[in-house]
Design a protein around this motif. Sequence first.
Motif, PDB file in Angstrom:
ATOM      1  N   SER A 123     -20.397  13.572  10.400  1.00  0.00           N
ATOM      2  CA  SER A 123     -19.350  14.532  10.050  1.00  0.00           C
ATOM      3  C   SER A 123     -18.576  14.200   8.777  1.00  0.00           C
ATOM      4  O   SER A 123     -17.339  14.160   8.804  1.00  0.00           O
ATOM      5  CB  SER A 123     -18.352  14.670  11.223  1.00  0.00           C
ATOM      6  OG  SER A 123     -19.039  14.890  12.419  1.00  0.00           O
ATOM      7  N   PRO A 124     -19.257  13.952   7.666  1.00  0.00           N
ATOM      8  CA  PRO A 124     -18.511  13.648   6.440  1.00  0.00           C
ATOM      9  C   PRO A 124     -17.878  14.903   5.846  1.00  0.00           C
ATOM     10  O   PRO A 124     -18.289  16.021   6.173  1.00  0.00           O
ATOM     11  CB  PRO A 124     -19.598  13.132   5.494  1.00  0.00           C
ATOM     12  CG  PRO A 124     -20.836  13.831   5.931  1.00  0.00           C
ATOM     13  CD  PRO A 124     -20.718  13.984   7.425  1.00  0.00           C
ATOM     14  N   ASN A 125     -16.887  14.678   5.026  1.00  0.00           N
ATOM     15  CA  ASN A 125     -16.360  15.782   4.235  1.00  0.00           C
ATOM     16  C   ASN A 125     -17.252  15.899   3.015  1.00  0.00           C
ATOM     17  O   ASN A 125     -17.254  15.018   2.158  1.00  0.00           O
ATOM     18  CB  ASN A 125     -14.919  15.493   3.823  1.00  0.00           C
ATOM     19  CG  ASN A 125     -14.015  15.456   5.033  1.00  0.00           C
ATOM     20  OD1 ASN A 125     -14.277  16.137   6.034  1.00  0.00           O
ATOM     21  ND2 ASN A 125     -12.964  14.653   4.970  1.00  0.00           N
ATOM     22  N   HIS A 134     -18.723   6.000   6.489  1.00  0.00           N
ATOM     23  CA  HIS A 134     -19.588   6.975   7.148  1.00  0.00           C
ATOM     24  C   HIS A 134     -20.791   6.336   7.805  1.00  0.00           C
ATOM     25  O   HIS A 134     -21.391   6.914   8.697  1.00  0.00           O
ATOM     26  CB  HIS A 134     -20.057   8.036   6.144  1.00  0.00           C
ATOM     27  CG  HIS A 134     -18.950   8.931   5.708  1.00  0.00           C
ATOM     28  ND1 HIS A 134     -18.479   8.961   4.425  1.00  0.00           N
ATOM     29  CD2 HIS A 134     -18.201   9.813   6.408  1.00  0.00           C
ATOM     30  CE1 HIS A 134     -17.478   9.818   4.356  1.00  0.00           C
ATOM     31  NE2 HIS A 134     -17.291  10.350   5.535  1.00  0.00           N
ATOM     32  N   GLY A 162     -17.283  18.429   7.268  1.00  0.00           N
ATOM     33  CA  GLY A 162     -16.069  18.942   6.634  1.00  0.00           C
ATOM     34  C   GLY A 162     -16.514  19.727   5.407  1.00  0.00           C
ATOM     35  O   GLY A 162     -16.667  19.174   4.324  1.00  0.00           O
ATOM     36  N   TYR A 387      -6.924  21.203  10.903  1.00  0.00           N
ATOM     37  CA  TYR A 387      -8.036  20.422  11.458  1.00  0.00           C
ATOM     38  C   TYR A 387      -8.071  20.554  12.989  1.00  0.00           C
ATOM     39  O   TYR A 387      -9.127  20.778  13.578  1.00  0.00           O
ATOM     40  CB  TYR A 387      -7.777  18.980  11.017  1.00  0.00           C
ATOM     41  CG  TYR A 387      -8.810  17.954  11.358  1.00  0.00           C
ATOM     42  CD1 TYR A 387     -10.158  18.146  11.036  1.00  0.00           C
ATOM     43  CD2 TYR A 387      -8.438  16.758  11.974  1.00  0.00           C
ATOM     44  CE1 TYR A 387     -11.099  17.165  11.325  1.00  0.00           C
ATOM     45  CE2 TYR A 387      -9.364  15.779  12.263  1.00  0.00           C
ATOM     46  CZ  TYR A 387     -10.692  15.976  11.944  1.00  0.00           C
ATOM     47  OH  TYR A 387     -11.619  15.011  12.229  1.00  0.00           O
ATOM     48  N   ASP A 391     -10.862  22.030  15.599  1.00  0.00           N
ATOM     49  CA  ASP A 391     -11.435  21.240  16.682  1.00  0.00           C
ATOM     50  C   ASP A 391     -11.313  21.949  18.031  1.00  0.00           C
ATOM     51  O   ASP A 391     -12.213  21.844  18.875  1.00  0.00           O
ATOM     52  CB  ASP A 391     -10.800  19.841  16.722  1.00  0.00           C
ATOM     53  CG  ASP A 391     -11.701  18.803  16.052  1.00  0.00           C
ATOM     54  OD1 ASP A 391     -12.937  19.008  16.072  1.00  0.00           O
ATOM     55  OD2 ASP A 391     -11.185  17.808  15.516  1.00  0.00           O
ATOM     56  N   VAL A 411     -15.714   8.657  15.649  1.00  0.00           N
ATOM     57  CA  VAL A 411     -14.817   8.833  14.499  1.00  0.00           C
ATOM     58  C   VAL A 411     -13.909   7.603  14.369  1.00  0.00           C
ATOM     59  O   VAL A 411     -13.503   6.990  15.362  1.00  0.00           O
ATOM     60  CB  VAL A 411     -13.953  10.117  14.658  1.00  0.00           C
ATOM     61  CG1 VAL A 411     -13.109  10.369  13.421  1.00  0.00           C
ATOM     62  CG2 VAL A 411     -14.810  11.347  14.958  1.00  0.00           C
ATOM     63  N   GLN A 415      -8.053   8.253  13.482  1.00  0.00           N
ATOM     64  CA  GLN A 415      -7.858   9.594  14.027  1.00  0.00           C
ATOM     65  C   GLN A 415      -7.539   9.560  15.529  1.00  0.00           C
ATOM     66  O   GLN A 415      -7.606  10.589  16.213  1.00  0.00           O
ATOM     67  CB  GLN A 415      -9.091  10.461  13.734  1.00  0.00           C
ATOM     68  CG  GLN A 415      -9.267  10.685  12.244  1.00  0.00           C
ATOM     69  CD  GLN A 415     -10.270  11.785  11.903  1.00  0.00           C
ATOM     70  OE1 GLN A 415     -10.497  12.713  12.667  1.00  0.00           O
ATOM     71  NE2 GLN A 415     -10.867  11.672  10.726  1.00  0.00           N
ATOM     72  N   HIS A 418      -4.900  12.016  16.645  1.00  0.00           N
ATOM     73  CA  HIS A 418      -5.437  13.388  16.615  1.00  0.00           C
ATOM     74  C   HIS A 418      -6.230  13.680  17.891  1.00  0.00           C
ATOM     75  O   HIS A 418      -6.038  14.716  18.538  1.00  0.00           O
ATOM     76  CB  HIS A 418      -6.330  13.584  15.382  1.00  0.00           C
ATOM     77  CG  HIS A 418      -7.229  14.782  15.464  1.00  0.00           C
ATOM     78  ND1 HIS A 418      -6.758  16.081  15.372  1.00  0.00           N
ATOM     79  CD2 HIS A 418      -8.573  14.892  15.668  1.00  0.00           C
ATOM     80  CE1 HIS A 418      -7.787  16.924  15.501  1.00  0.00           C
ATOM     81  NE2 HIS A 418      -8.888  16.231  15.675  1.00  0.00           N
ATOM     82  N   PHE A 419      -7.116  12.738  18.266  1.00  0.00           N
ATOM     83  CA  PHE A 419      -7.960  12.999  19.432  1.00  0.00           C
ATOM     84  C   PHE A 419      -7.156  12.936  20.732  1.00  0.00           C
ATOM     85  O   PHE A 419      -7.403  13.732  21.640  1.00  0.00           O
ATOM     86  CB  PHE A 419      -9.177  12.066  19.454  1.00  0.00           C
ATOM     87  CG  PHE A 419     -10.210  12.493  18.439  1.00  0.00           C
ATOM     88  CD1 PHE A 419     -10.908  13.683  18.602  1.00  0.00           C
ATOM     89  CD2 PHE A 419     -10.443  11.744  17.299  1.00  0.00           C
ATOM     90  CE1 PHE A 419     -11.835  14.106  17.652  1.00  0.00           C
ATOM     91  CE2 PHE A 419     -11.370  12.158  16.342  1.00  0.00           C
ATOM     92  CZ  PHE A 419     -12.070  13.351  16.525  1.00  0.00           C
TER      93      PHE A 419
HETATM   94  N1  ARG Z   1     -14.730  15.354   8.697  1.00  0.00           N
HETATM   95  C1  ARG Z   1     -13.870  14.447   9.376  1.00  0.00           C
HETATM   96  C2  ARG Z   1     -13.526  13.281   8.454  1.00  0.00           C
HETATM   97  O1  ARG Z   1     -14.317  12.918   7.602  1.00  0.00           O
HETATM   98  C3  ARG Z   1     -14.446  13.904  10.648  1.00  0.00           C
HETATM   99  C4  ARG Z   1     -14.772  14.944  11.692  1.00  0.00           C
HETATM  100  C5  ARG Z   1     -14.955  14.363  13.055  1.00  0.00           C
HETATM  101  N2  ARG Z   1     -15.260  15.330  14.055  1.00  0.00           N
HETATM  102  C6  ARG Z   1     -14.400  16.210  14.555  1.00  0.00           C
HETATM  103  N3  ARG Z   1     -14.820  17.088  15.410  1.00  0.00           N
HETATM  104  N4  ARG Z   1     -13.121  16.161  14.258  1.00  0.00           N
HETATM  105  O2  ARG Z   1     -12.475  12.700   8.615  1.00  0.00           O
END
Ligand code: ARG
Length: 656
Positions: A123-125, A134, A162, A387, A391, A411, A415, A418-419
């Motif tokens: 899940s990279p940006n 990553h 992302g 974000y 999700d 992740v 985060q 967030h989770f």
């Molecule tokens: N794109 C996010 C980042 O690089 C991670 C996403 C993880 N997955 C999710 N469902 N939030 O920080």
Amino acid sequence: MNILALLKARFQPVLESMSADVAPLLEMIRPAGDPKFGDYQANFAMGLAKKVGKNPRDLATEIVAATSLEDLCEPPEVAGPGFINLKLRDDWLQMQLSAAQADTRVGVEKAAESKTYIVDYSSPNVAKPMHVGHIRSTVIGDSLCRTLKFMGHNAISDNHLGDWGTQFGMIIYGYKNFVDQDAYKAAPVPELSRIYRVVRSLMDYFDAKNALPKLIEKLAERTAEYETAKNAPETSDKAEAKKQKKEVGRLQSQIKELNEEIEATKEKVAKTDDSPQLAKLAAEHANISTAVLQETAKLHAGDEENLALWKEFLPFCEDEIKRVYERLNVTFDHQLGESFYHDRLAAVVEDFEKRGLAKESEGATCVFLEGFKAPMIIRKRDGAFLYSTTDLATIAYRMETWKPDAILYVVDFRQGDHFDKLFAATRLWGYTDIELKHVSFGTVMGDDGKPFKTRSGDTVGLEGLLDEAVSRAYKIVQDAGAAGGDALEESQQKAVAETVGIAALKYGDLSQNRESDYKFSYDKMLALNGNTSTYMQYAYARVQSIFRKGEVDIDALRTSGAKIVLGHPAERQLALAILRFSEALDDVLVDYRPNYLTNYLFDQLAKSYSGFFENCPVLKAETEEQKNSRLLLCDLTARVIQQGLGLLGIQTVEKM
Ligand code: ARG
């Protein structure tokens, strides 16, 4: 076949007749720490005896007598205050080895109940270069998926890209202002990265410039506090004096840190200010940060030009990451990025509002959650979604589409908050019957104990990292050849180096406790000795070289009716290690920790194999039966290594 599970199943009915809560008792059946005490130990008698008011040794004896174990164990021994020592019968072990040998799964049974897991990882940006962080998400997630699938679960991998965030506002702004059309037409990806870096550095410059006065103000505050603390009237109260001294020390170190931060920030600002070229650029784009947000907002609002640019850029970004995934040998079942959920976000917020689960606060829409100080914002004052909103929409979609039993998010630990909130909000929303798990991981550190960076200070790009690992592996392969190892052609050496180098990077990561930070070291991860993939691959290749040297047709031997017979204790120990593969995989899945598999491969399997290799001649065995038996043990060892490494996403090589 899983020995531990089998032992538990044998004791279970007997324990059930004595206690209503057998699960914790069964947990007390474990592999023995010391072979002196047998192969497994059951330590439940002491605790249970207290509850039922009996002598623990008597109770242990009673339980042993009532449990049917004759076919798999030697008569159990009750030791000390009531430990039950279990030693497996050699004939039983031999039978299990035959079964493992005939089984493509080397004796590992699938889980009794197959569940559906969504694994959200990598899940990279996109549009920014992938970096060393990553790799952790990618290799841990990939390995968990492989292990879940192997154990018979329906594991669905989803790369939650992302692909809709500010970074696109950045390249859209950059494209509109800085693009070199010729360069872009010739090679779009490098030009887009260049543009991204220009915008990034301008934004960083303004961030630094804005931060400076605040840092200086903070320094003044701390300095004043320090003066006050230092000049506080002396006290005769020892505890109070100690506290004062501690406070002075704390402020001193804060001041030191602030000074360092100010220096670094000043340097950043000066880098642009001192360059006429950069300073001119900065002056021309003084409002870049706002402008980037505007470009992003326009994209989200469906602005035609920005949407067309986004559609043009996205495939380039996807190709970039695809190359890395190909080298890492990682694939995904789905790649539903943030953009996929964009038109579902308004409905999510509405639903929260309709059910009375969200409230307005200072113009923003917020979900207040028990146990959290700050609410989870799902719509900002300006109407933008976040974000978290994405999700939530993603969870709803996944539930509708796949009805999973669990969703795992691999992740970064940063985060965590967030989770925690996301999961609480999801439960509040009504999804109570699902396991939601943040498979959190720590930071990759450099030698200086700070997050891993290259010398120029950029976070390390993933591809450069792969190249370096491969080129160092190449050197190792060459040296091995020069030192009289298996001779490989140059082209073979290159291929082996690619496999060995990538493997080292993956294993180096997977063998860490995922929650710890770890120090990145090429030397450590490529070492030929120790808990590394290089060592495991070498162990595998060594078995293959025995077959070659002895001109053994191993496929024929497997089906020849030849049997493994355990004579030497080192053979028995290796046999037990082979048969415990299944337990290691169970351990991995308890809390989603691939390092339980690497530990098993190294500490149990490879070490037992070394012991066997030192003590038990194979090609020079005393009899043909013994030779065949040992060859089959070697073969099973190699197969478990190959399967185990496979579940880590790592390939073996026949020669190295
Ligand atoms: N794109 C996010 C980042 O690089 C991670 C996403 C993880 N997955 C999710 N469902 N939030 O920080």
